[in-house]
Design a protein around this motif. Structure first.
Motif: not given
Length: 287
Positions: A130-131, A164-166, A193-198, A203-206
């Motif tokens: 990924p970028s 955004g948009n993906e 510890g490592q946390q995975t996030i989607s 909200q608001n792109g942040i």
């Protein structure tokens, strides 16, 4: 990072014999060993590492034994131009290694991993790196120090702008880096510890994410100690996210039934995934 233990769901059909109380041999679905391959690929890593094992059956021949490393497999990493590197076995680390200087890992490029065992098993998978997150959108703050409770754990808040948009996936973790200049020793330990996030429901792109646990900023008492906290925010592919998400859920349920973790390997088990990270440093001392 903890070593991964892979358990598999087995369908056990039991048919009791009224007089003898035993299982008929044909009622047990037999399990066999399969190759298990694990590799996480990043432009930031200086060394490419691949783990190759054989899985351990839950029942039948070989059950109860530990996963066996395979030291004489053929492990090949290939890029979009069909250039490839053959990774070499390292006995000390129990991994196949290659210096990244011999094989460049780039964002938005696809890579393919191919593993062949001495028994002829063939395992393969592909992933796209990924970028990276725009470092200009990344910031870090921490909760205010309370002199009345100097040993209280203070969360750090990591913030960055979601692309955004993906659909995007992320991972965040921290390291405590400290050097004792008198004893000439350096300590590097994980925090939080490592946390995975989607980016679901962002909200608001942040994205704002707290890193807590084991983080204790304190007043500098010994000038011989230097160091800081290092926090990493990584954009990951879906393979990385799903594998670590399921693994963390298994760790949270130590008494759960055996489960098979997410895998994108063809011909075996395991995961081949990509990530791309940004590092931030934060002062650990309260002056």
């Amino acid at each position: 990072m903890k070593k991964c233990i892979y358990l598999f769901i087995l369908l056990l059909t039991m048919c009791s014999c009224e007089n003898f109380g035993v299982f008929e041999e044909d009622s047990i679905i037999k399990s066999t060993t399969q190759p298990y391959v694990l590799c996480f690929l990043s432009p930031q890593d200086t060394v490419i590492q691949v783990t190759v094992k054989m899985t351990t059956p839950t029942v039948g021949e070989g059950s109860g034994s530990s996963n066996q490393y395979i030291s004489n497999a053929r492990v090949v990493l290939r890029n979009e131009q069909n250039q490839e590197v053959i990774l070499q076995w390292n006995e000390q680390l129990k991994k196949y290694l290659s210096s990244k200087s011999f094989f460049k890992i780039e964002a938005q490029k696809q890579y393919r991993l191919l593993v062949t065992t001495p028994k002829g098993d063939s395992v393969s998978a592909s992933c796209i790196i990924p970028s990276t997150i725009d470092s200009n959108t990344v910031s870090i703050t921490r909760a205010s120090f309370n002199p009345e409770n100097p040993m209280a754990s203070l969360p750090y808040y990591l913030r960055w702008k979601d692309i955004g948009n993906e659909k995007n996936y992320y991972a965040a973790f921290g390291l405590n880096y400290e050097t004792d200049t008198l004893e000439h020793k350096t300590y590097l330990t994980g925090v939080g510890g490592q946390q995975t996030i989607s980016d679901d429901n962002i909200q608001n792109g942040i994205i704002e994410y707290p890193i807590v646990g084991g983080i204790y900023p304190y007043k500098r008492l010994e000038k011989s100690h230097t160091g800081n906290f290092m926090f990493y925010i990584c954009q990951t592919d879906e393979h990385y996210y799903r594998y670590h998400k399921e693994f963390s859920q298994i760790n949270d349920l130590p008494s759960s039934e055996p489960m098979k973790l997410y895998s994108n390997m063809i011909g075996g088990y395991g995961v081949f995934a990509g990530y791309n990270g940004v590092m931030l440093r934060a002062d650990k001392w309260y002056e």
